[in-house]
Motif scaffolding. Structure first.
Motif, PDB file in Angstrom:
ATOM      1  N   ALA A 298       0.903  -1.132  -0.082  1.00 24.50           N
ATOM      2  CA  ALA A 298       0.018   0.257   0.077  1.00 24.50           C
ATOM      3  C   ALA A 298       1.020   1.378   0.024  1.00 24.50           C
ATOM      4  CB  ALA A 298      -1.009   0.090   1.281  1.00 24.50           C
ATOM      5  N   GLY A 299       2.046   1.139   0.290  1.00 21.93           N
ATOM      6  CA  GLY A 299       3.079   2.269   0.367  1.00 21.93           C
ATOM      7  C   GLY A 299       3.335   2.789   1.820  1.00 21.93           C
ATOM      8  N   GLY A 300       3.071   2.022   2.624  1.00 20.52           N
ATOM      9  CA  GLY A 300       3.084   2.478   4.129  1.00 20.52           C
ATOM     10  C   GLY A 300       4.370   1.902   4.627  1.00 20.52           C
ATOM     11  N   GLY A 301       5.352   1.543   3.787  1.00 18.35           N
ATOM     12  CA  GLY A 301       6.478   1.048   4.653  1.00 18.35           C
ATOM     13  C   GLY A 301       7.513   0.317   3.324  1.00 18.35           C
ATOM     14  N   VAL A 302       8.489  -0.107   3.974  1.00 14.59           N
ATOM     15  CA  VAL A 302       9.662  -0.938   3.142  1.00 14.59           C
ATOM     16  C   VAL A 302      10.048  -2.125   3.919  1.00 14.59           C
ATOM     17  CG1 VAL A 302      10.236   1.180   1.689  1.00 14.59           C
ATOM     18  CG2 VAL A 302      11.699   0.443   3.748  1.00 14.59           C
ATOM     19  N   LEU A 303      10.344  -3.064   3.096  1.00 13.68           N
ATOM     20  CA  LEU A 303      10.802  -4.561   3.655  1.00 13.68           C
ATOM     21  C   LEU A 303      12.440  -4.424   3.507  1.00 13.68           C
ATOM     22  CD1 LEU A 303       8.382  -7.285   2.803  1.00 13.68           C
ATOM     23  CD2 LEU A 303       9.110  -6.693   5.127  1.00 13.68           C
ATOM     24  N   VAL A 304      13.144  -4.626   4.387  1.00 14.22           N
ATOM     25  CA  VAL A 304      14.710  -4.840   4.194  1.00 14.22           C
ATOM     26  C   VAL A 304      14.936  -6.024   4.963  1.00 14.22           C
ATOM     27  CG1 VAL A 304      16.897  -3.846   4.888  1.00 14.22           C
ATOM     28  CG2 VAL A 304      15.060  -2.397   4.373  1.00 14.22           C
ATOM     29  N   ASP A 305      15.690  -6.943   4.398  1.00 10.78           N
ATOM     30  CA  ASP A 305      16.063  -8.352   4.452  1.00 10.78           C
ATOM     31  C   ASP A 305      17.195  -8.059   5.907  1.00 10.78           C
ATOM     32  OD1 ASP A 305      14.457  -9.708   2.963  1.00 10.78           O
ATOM     33  OD2 ASP A 305      16.518 -10.216   1.578  1.00 10.78           O
ATOM     34  N   ASP A 306      16.973  -8.877   6.967  1.00 13.37           N
ATOM     35  CA  ASP A 306      18.092  -8.797   8.170  1.00 13.37           C
ATOM     36  C   ASP A 306      19.234  -8.579   7.607  1.00 13.37           C
ATOM     37  OD1 ASP A 306      18.000  -9.296  11.385  1.00 13.37           O
ATOM     38  OD2 ASP A 306      19.541 -10.420  10.284  1.00 13.37           O
ATOM     39  N   ALA A 307      19.618  -9.516   6.813  1.00 14.72           N
ATOM     40  CA  ALA A 307      21.194  -9.403   6.275  1.00 14.72           C
ATOM     41  C   ALA A 307      21.644  -8.103   5.668  1.00 14.72           C
ATOM     42  CB  ALA A 307      21.504 -10.524   5.370  1.00 14.72           C
ATOM     43  N   ASP A 308      20.854  -7.216   5.205  1.00 15.25           N
ATOM     44  CA  ASP A 308      20.919  -6.061   4.447  1.00 15.25           C
ATOM     45  C   ASP A 308      20.683  -4.982   5.270  1.00 15.25           C
ATOM     46  OD1 ASP A 308      21.263  -7.608   2.137  1.00 15.25           O
ATOM     47  OD2 ASP A 308      19.067  -7.384   1.557  1.00 15.25           O
ATOM     48  N   LEU A 309      20.405  -5.168   6.662  1.00 18.88           N
ATOM     49  CA  LEU A 309      20.476  -3.957   7.533  1.00 18.88           C
ATOM     50  C   LEU A 309      21.711  -3.263   7.802  1.00 18.88           C
ATOM     51  CD1 LEU A 309      17.958  -2.073   8.521  1.00 18.88           C
ATOM     52  CD2 LEU A 309      18.257  -3.081  10.694  1.00 18.88           C
ATOM     53  N   GLY A 332       2.302   7.718   5.934  1.00 18.07           N
ATOM     54  CA  GLY A 332       1.442   7.295   6.887  1.00 18.07           C
ATOM     55  C   GLY A 332       0.027   7.559   6.555  1.00 18.07           C
ATOM     56  N   ARG A 333      -0.459   7.937   5.826  1.00 21.09           N
ATOM     57  CA  ARG A 333      -1.909   7.715   5.182  1.00 21.09           C
ATOM     58  C   ARG A 333      -2.013   6.155   4.545  1.00 21.09           C
ATOM     59  NH1 ARG A 333      -1.883  13.275   4.244  1.00 21.09           N
ATOM     60  NH2 ARG A 333      -1.037  13.000   2.127  1.00 21.09           N
ATOM     61  N   ALA A 334      -0.960   5.975   3.763  1.00 22.91           N
ATOM     62  CA  ALA A 334      -1.128   4.533   3.090  1.00 22.91           C
ATOM     63  C   ALA A 334      -1.084   3.369   4.227  1.00 22.91           C
ATOM     64  CB  ALA A 334       0.259   4.314   2.145  1.00 22.91           C
ATOM     65  N   ALA A 335      -0.255   3.705   5.262  1.00 21.32           N
ATOM     66  CA  ALA A 335      -0.004   2.681   6.371  1.00 21.32           C
ATOM     67  C   ALA A 335      -1.414   2.732   6.982  1.00 21.32           C
ATOM     68  CB  ALA A 335       0.931   3.086   7.381  1.00 21.32           C
ATOM     69  N   ARG A 336      -2.109   3.801   7.281  1.00 20.34           N
ATOM     70  CA  ARG A 336      -3.122   3.677   8.122  1.00 20.34           C
ATOM     71  C   ARG A 336      -4.324   2.851   7.252  1.00 20.34           C
ATOM     72  NH1 ARG A 336      -5.271   6.428  12.448  1.00 20.34           N
ATOM     73  NH2 ARG A 336      -3.664   7.804  12.680  1.00 20.34           N
ATOM     74  N   SER A 337      -4.484   3.435   5.925  1.00 21.28           N
ATOM     75  CA  SER A 337      -5.537   2.900   5.155  1.00 21.28           C
ATOM     76  C   SER A 337      -5.313   1.162   4.770  1.00 21.28           C
ATOM     77  CB  SER A 337      -5.431   3.387   3.708  1.00 21.28           C
ATOM     78  OG  SER A 337      -4.303   3.051   2.977  1.00 21.28           O
ATOM     79  N   SER A 338      -4.016   0.593   5.118  1.00 18.83           N
ATOM     80  CA  SER A 338      -3.901  -0.907   5.008  1.00 18.83           C
ATOM     81  C   SER A 338      -4.414  -1.457   6.159  1.00 18.83           C
ATOM     82  CB  SER A 338      -2.179  -0.937   4.584  1.00 18.83           C
ATOM     83  OG  SER A 338      -1.535  -0.889   5.686  1.00 18.83           O
ATOM     84  N   GLY A 339      -4.498  -0.774   7.278  1.00 19.34           N
ATOM     85  CA  GLY A 339      -4.986  -1.754   8.682  1.00 19.34           C
ATOM     86  C   GLY A 339      -6.416  -1.901   8.667  1.00 19.34           C
ATOM     87  N   HIS A 340      -6.673  -2.474  10.020  1.00 17.93           N
ATOM     88  CA  HIS A 340      -8.050  -2.557  10.177  1.00 17.93           C
ATOM     89  C   HIS A 340      -8.236  -2.180  11.646  1.00 17.93           C
ATOM     90  CE1 HIS A 340      -8.679  -5.258   6.596  1.00 17.93           C
ATOM     91  NE2 HIS A 340      -7.402  -5.386   6.966  1.00 17.93           N
ATOM     92  N   ALA A 341      -8.389  -0.697  11.869  1.00 17.61           N
ATOM     93  CA  ALA A 341      -8.279  -0.441  13.351  1.00 17.61           C
ATOM     94  C   ALA A 341      -9.612  -0.901  13.978  1.00 17.61           C
ATOM     95  CB  ALA A 341      -8.386   1.175  13.317  1.00 17.61           C
ATOM     96  N   ASP A 342     -10.610  -1.359  13.308  1.00 13.15           N
ATOM     97  CA  ASP A 342     -11.931  -1.626  14.117  1.00 13.15           C
ATOM     98  C   ASP A 342     -11.985  -3.132  14.173  1.00 13.15           C
ATOM     99  OD1 ASP A 342     -11.986  -2.399  11.377  1.00 13.15           O
ATOM    100  OD2 ASP A 342     -14.236  -1.988  11.145  1.00 13.15           O
ATOM    101  N   ALA A 343     -10.815  -3.938  14.209  1.00 13.64           N
ATOM    102  CA  ALA A 343     -11.000  -5.475  14.093  1.00 13.64           C
ATOM    103  C   ALA A 343     -11.281  -6.229  15.552  1.00 13.64           C
ATOM    104  CB  ALA A 343      -9.375  -5.745  13.965  1.00 13.64           C
ATOM    105  N   ALA A 344     -10.879  -5.309  16.549  1.00 16.28           N
ATOM    106  CA  ALA A 344     -11.321  -5.956  18.098  1.00 16.28           C
ATOM    107  C   ALA A 344     -12.996  -5.796  18.236  1.00 16.28           C
ATOM    108  CB  ALA A 344     -10.842  -5.059  19.040  1.00 16.28           C
ATOM    109  N   ASP A 345     -13.635  -4.488  17.498  1.00 13.34           N
ATOM    110  CA  ASP A 345     -14.930  -4.541  17.457  1.00 13.34           C
ATOM    111  C   ASP A 345     -15.617  -5.516  16.715  1.00 13.34           C
ATOM    112  OD1 ASP A 345     -17.221  -2.691  18.284  1.00 13.34           O
ATOM    113  OD2 ASP A 345     -17.372  -2.489  16.401  1.00 13.34           O
ATOM    114  N   ARG A 346     -15.253  -5.276  15.439  1.00 16.07           N
ATOM    115  CA  ARG A 346     -15.803  -6.457  14.291  1.00 16.07           C
ATOM    116  C   ARG A 346     -15.705  -7.907  14.894  1.00 16.07           C
ATOM    117  NH1 ARG A 346     -13.288  -6.370   8.872  1.00 16.07           N
ATOM    118  NH2 ARG A 346     -15.163  -7.570   8.237  1.00 16.07           N
ATOM    119  N   LEU A 347     -14.653  -8.334  15.585  1.00 16.77           N
ATOM    120  CA  LEU A 347     -14.566  -9.597  16.065  1.00 16.77           C
ATOM    121  C   LEU A 347     -15.445  -9.717  17.215  1.00 16.77           C
ATOM    122  CD1 LEU A 347     -13.472 -12.449  15.671  1.00 16.77           C
ATOM    123  CD2 LEU A 347     -11.604 -11.960  17.084  1.00 16.77           C
ATOM    124  N   ALA A 348     -15.512  -9.114  18.123  1.00 16.34           N
ATOM    125  CA  ALA A 348     -16.342  -8.926  19.431  1.00 16.34           C
ATOM    126  C   ALA A 348     -17.908  -9.172  18.854  1.00 16.34           C
ATOM    127  CB  ALA A 348     -16.371  -7.698  20.328  1.00 16.34           C
TER     128      ALA A 348
END
Length: 372
Positions: A298-309, A332-348
Motif C-alpha cells: 500500500a506504500g506505508g513502509g519498506v521491507l529490508v532483509d535482516d542481512a541487508d540492514l 502514513g496515510r497509506a499505512a493507516r489505510s492498509s490496517g483494520h483499526a476496528d478489528a477488535a470491535d468487528r470480532l467482538a
C-alpha cells in the motif's frame, strides 16, 4: 438476565494475549454484562498481563506443541487429556457460551475441550497459521484472520484486534506531551526503533553505527534495545531504554519506525499511521515478511532483509524519508489505510452474534458472516 459468558484462550506470549484482551475489552464495551474468563498457564506472561487487565484467569496444564503436525503431537496424550479435562471443567463452571482462541499452547486444549460442547471462534494473527489454529479451524464456527490468504478454511479477514489506546490514538494531539515524557526535542523528526521485549541484535547494531549520521541530520532517536540488548553510546538527541511501557506515547512522539515485522507490531504501526522500515526475523517460516506485505504494497513502509540492514542502509532509507514531510504524510496515510483499526470491535460483534447476544442495532459488519 445474566450476560453472555465468553472464554478467551490466548496465553503464552504477548502476541497471543494482547489481541485476546483487546477482544475481551471490545465485548465488554458492547455488552457490559458479559462475563469474560481467560484460560492460561503458569508459563509465559499469562499470570502477569491478564489479571492486570481485570479478567479472571483459569490455569490449565501446558501442552507444548511441535511447529508442525508430526508424530510428536501423538506422544503427548497424557498432557493433552489433562489439559482438555481441565478446560471442560472451566467451561462447565462458567457456563461458557463460546470459546475464542488466538493460537498457542493454550488454544489447542481449549479447542479440543470445547469441540461439540460450545461454539468455537479462531483468530489467526500471522500470515502462516500455527498448529493450534490449523487444528481448531477444522471444526470452528468462525475463522477470523489478521491478514489474507492464511490457508485456513472459511477464513474471514477482520484484521488484528488492538487496544483502544492504540486504535484511538491522536498522535498529533499527544505529540508535545509524548516528546516531553521521553525528553526528546520538541521540534524536528524522531525515529522510533524497537525489536520486541528482548530487542533485536541486528537493529541495535545497525542503529548504533548509524547514530552519528542520524544525529548530524537532525534526527532524534528513541531506541528500545530490549532487556538483553545494548544501547548505543550516550549522545544528545538519543534515548536508549530496555523497554517502552507507554507505546502509545512512543508512537505519538515518532515520525517513522524501524522495527521487526511481527503481526502485532505491523498492525499497531499501521493503525497509528506511521511509515516504517520493517526488518523481518531471518528465521522461522518467513511469516514476518508476509505480515508486512500488505502495508508495504500500500506504500506505508519498506521491507529490508535482516542481512541487508547495514548502518548505511539505515541512513539511506530513513534520512531522506524523515526530511520529506509530504512523503511522510503520504506514507502514513497509506499505512493507516492498509490496517483494520476496528478489528477488535468487528470480532467482538461476530462472537456476540454467534452466541445470540449481539447488541442492537446490528451493523453492516455482521452481514458477511450471516450470509456464509
Amino acid at each position: 438476565m445474566t450476560g453472555p459468558s465468553i472464554v478467551i484462550a490466548g496465553g503464552g506470549s504477548g502476541g497471543h494475549i494482547e489481541p485476546a484482551l483487546a477482544v475481551a475489552d471490545a465485548v465488554r464495551a458492547l455488552r457490559p454484562d458479559a462475563r469474560i474468563t481467560a484460560l492460561g498457564t503458569e508459563k509465559g506472561l499469562d499470570t502477569t498481563l491478564i489479571p492486570a487487565r481485570g479478567y479472571p484467569l483459569e490455569l490449565i496444564p501446558p501442552v507444548p506443541l511441535p511447529r508442525k503436525p508430526t508424530a510428536d503431537l501423538l506422544r503427548l496424550p497424557g498432557k493433552v487429556r489433562a489439559a482438555v479435562s481441565r478446560v471442560r471443567e472451566v467451561l462447565a463452571a462458567v457456563d461458557a457460551g463460546a470459546v475464542v482462541g488466538f493460537g498457542g499452547f493454550v488454544a489447542l486444549p481449549a479447542y479440543l475441550g470445547a469441540r461439540g460442547r460450545v461454539p468455537i471462534v479462531v483468530h489467526e494473527a500471522n500470515a502462516r497459521a500455527g498448529l493450534a489454529n490449523k487444528v481448531g479451524a477444522r471444526f470452528a464456527d468462525i475463522v477470523a484472520t489478521a491478514v489474507p490468504d492464511t490457508g485456513l478454511p472459511k477464513e474471514q479477514l477482520v484484521g488484528m484486534p488492538l487496544r483502544r489506546s492504540i486504535t484511538g490514538l491522536d498522535r498529533q494531539a499527544l505529540r508535545a506531551q509524548a516528546r516531553q515524557f521521553f525528553g526528546l526535542p520538541p521540534q524536528g523528526p524522531v525515529l522510533l526503533v524497537f525489536g520486541g521485549s528482548l530487542g533485536a541484535r541486528t537493529l541495535n547494531t545497525a542503529v548504533a553505527a548509524a547514530l552519528p549520521e542520524l544525529l548530524r541530520a537532525g534526527i532524534a532517536v528513541l531506541h528500545a534495545h530490549g532487556k538483553s540488548g545494548e544501547p548505543a553510546p550516550p549522545a544528545r538527541g538519543y534515548l536508549g531504554v530496555p523497554y517502552i511501557e507507554r507505546m502509545d506515547l512512543a508512537y505519538a512522539a515518532a515520525d517513522a519506525v524501524l522495527c521487526r515485522a511481527g503481526a502485532t507490531t505491523v498492525a499497531e504501526v499501521s493503525a497509528v499511521g506511521l511509515p516504517a522500515v520493517y526488518v523481518p526475523l531471518p528465521h522461522g517460516n518467513g511469516e514476518q515478511a508476509l505480515n508486512a506485505r500488505p502495508v508495504v504494497a500500500a506504500g506505508g513502509g519498506v521491507l529490508v532483509d535482516d542481512a541487508d540492514l547495514t548502518p548505511q542502509r539505515v541512513a539511506s532509507e530513513l534520512v531522506p524519508l524523515l526530511h520529506d514531510p509530504r512523503r511522510l504524510a503520504d506514507a502514513g496515510r497509506a499505512a493507516r489505510s492498509s490496517g483494520h483499526a476496528d478489528a477488535a470491535d468487528r470480532l467482538a460483534r461476530m462472537v456476540l452474534e454467534l452466541v445470540g447476544a449481539a447488541p442492537e442495532p446490528q451493523t453492516e459488519v455482521m452481514r458477511p458472516w450471516r450470509e456464509r
